[in-house]
Write an enzyme that holds these catalytic residues in place. Structure first.
Site, mmCIF file in Angstrom:
data_model
loop_
_atom_site.group_PDB
_atom_site.id
_atom_site.type_symbol
_atom_site.label_atom_id
_atom_site.label_comp_id
_atom_site.label_asym_id
_atom_site.label_seq_id
_atom_site.Cartn_x
_atom_site.Cartn_y
_atom_site.Cartn_z
ATOM 1 N N THR A 1 -52.230 29.572 65.974
ATOM 2 C CA THR A 1 -51.896 29.419 67.065
ATOM 3 C C THR A 1 -50.228 29.985 67.517
ATOM 4 O O THR A 1 -49.359 29.395 66.735
ATOM 5 C CB THR A 1 -52.570 28.403 67.632
ATOM 6 N N CYS B 1 -22.992 24.649 51.281
ATOM 7 C CA CYS B 1 -23.071 23.491 50.509
ATOM 8 C C CYS B 1 -24.140 23.285 49.462
ATOM 9 O O CYS B 1 -25.040 23.308 49.906
ATOM 10 C CB CYS B 1 -22.705 22.721 51.261
#
Ligand code: PLP
Length: 375
Positions: A235, A323
């Protein structure tokens, strides 16, 4: 706050929010349903597809909405490789791609594909002659990004696309950083697949698109219903798609003016940095660059320290490094350009956007100078 992280994401434009609101509240019908309420939503999705297609000079039928740039990249590489399985199992990409491409290429390598990661020059540019030289009879797919997200360097996609077209090889470009910022004509550049993402052009997060060249039909990304012509079922998220459409419509209207203004801000910022902070290095290609990205290597101070100090002054920038597990790893993009790990760890990315002002850039230089003189 001085927000200089527009390559990470951009602020949704007020008119994008306004366009989305009805579809988060009253107009909640499932666009696949039969009744008029649903048909109205479907028509707005069609209009969004048209706006997105217009930015590429493409037909709306060549646009498939996805849940973002990462999904579009994954789909293009996996489906592209699969489509040409009979021909061979060799893929060419660059060593400066976003992880969405790099890690999909690695996944394909684990499935038996052979992947060539082409080197780049000191500015982060792929040499089209090296692409030509790397093409083999069993090459099925080339993926080289339109512009790099850490350096801003624009890649020679037209030359690469021509080489791919001549050799009968599919060509994907990740245009997540460029869609709505600088023009691109996929047909003229020999592009088979192009990925884009709404949140990089003042649209909402979690929605993107894959452009598929006329005549190509990639394998389906998911199995399910008939949404997105059965290739990307599920959807739809009308609010996000309609917000993306509005962002694309605005970008078409403002692109030239915004790019010129941001480019001037960037040039002045670079000039001020060079004149006020000795020992810095500007990375990437100063000419062939996105209007808003500035990658800077600073003398002596780590990017981590600089980011913390900038944050204390309300300035949002980012490190040219990802990181991971608490430790700052040097960015593979920067090291691919020939930077040492140590230099990469002293590099910051400032990415300017539609809302930045000359005063903000002056303030940023002032803060940087103060922070660097303290350390
Ligand atoms: N490709 C590039 C070049 C990007 O800069 C990004 C986002 O940072 C992506 C792909 C991923 O897009 P998304 O955040 O929509 O998944």
């Amino acid at each position: 706050m001085i927000y200089l992280d527009n390559a990470a994401t951009t602020r949704p434009d007020p008119s994008v929010i306004q366009a989305m609101m009805p579809y988060l509240t009253e107009q909640f019908a499932n666009p696949s349903a039969f009744y008029q309420e649903a048909v109205r939503v479907r028509m707005q999705i069609d209009l969004a597809r048209q706006h997105a297609a217009d930015l590429l000079g493409a037909a709306p039928g060549n646009i498939y909405f996805t849940a973002g740039g990462t999904e579009a990249d994954n789909w293009a590489l996996r489906a592209g490789a699969e489509m040409m399985r009979e021909k061979g199992r060799h893929i060419i990409t660059s060593s400066v791609e976003h992880p969405a491409v790099r890690n999909t290429a690695r996944y394909l390598a684990s499935c038996g594909y052979e992947v060539t990661f082409l080197p780049v020059d000191g500015r982060g540019r792929v040499d089209p002659d090296e692409v030509r030289a790397a093409i083999r009879p069993d090459t099925v797919l080339i993926s080289v990004m339109h512009a790099n997200n850490e350096l801003g360097t624009i890649e020679p996609v037209r030359e690469i696309g021509m080489a791919a077209r001549e050799a009968g090889v599919l060509f994907h470009t990740d245009a997540v950083q460029t869609f709505g910022h600088i023009p691109i004509d996929p047909e003229e550049c020999g592009i088979s697949f192009l990925s884009a993402s709404a949140h990089k052009l003042n649209g909402p997060k979690g929605v993107g698109l894959l452009y598929v060249a006329p005549g190509l039909r990639p394998g389906r990304l998911l199995y399910g219903g008939s949404q997105e012509r059965s290739l990307r079922p599920g959807t739809e998220n009308p609010a996000a798609i309609i917000g993306f459409g509005e962002a694309a419509r605005l970008a078409a209207l403002r692109m030239d003016e915004d790019a010129a203004r941001i480019r001037t801000l960037r040039q002045d910022f670079i000039m001020e940095l060079k004149s006020q902070i000795p020992g810095i290095r500007i990375n990437g290609d100063e000419e062939q660059s996105l209007p808003g990205i500035v990658s800077v290597t600073f003398p002596s101070v780590s990017s981590e320290t600089l980011l913390i100090r900038l944050d204390q002054h309300g300035i949002c920038a980012s490190a040219g490094s990802a990181c991971s597990a608490g430790a700052i790893e040097p960015s593979p993009v920067l090291t691919a350009c020939g930077m040492s790990e140590e230099q990469a760890k002293r590099t910051l990315r400032f990415s300017l956007g539609r809302e930045n002002t000359a005063e903000e850039m002056e303030e940023t230089v002032r803060v940087l100078r103060a922070v660097l003189s303290e350390s």
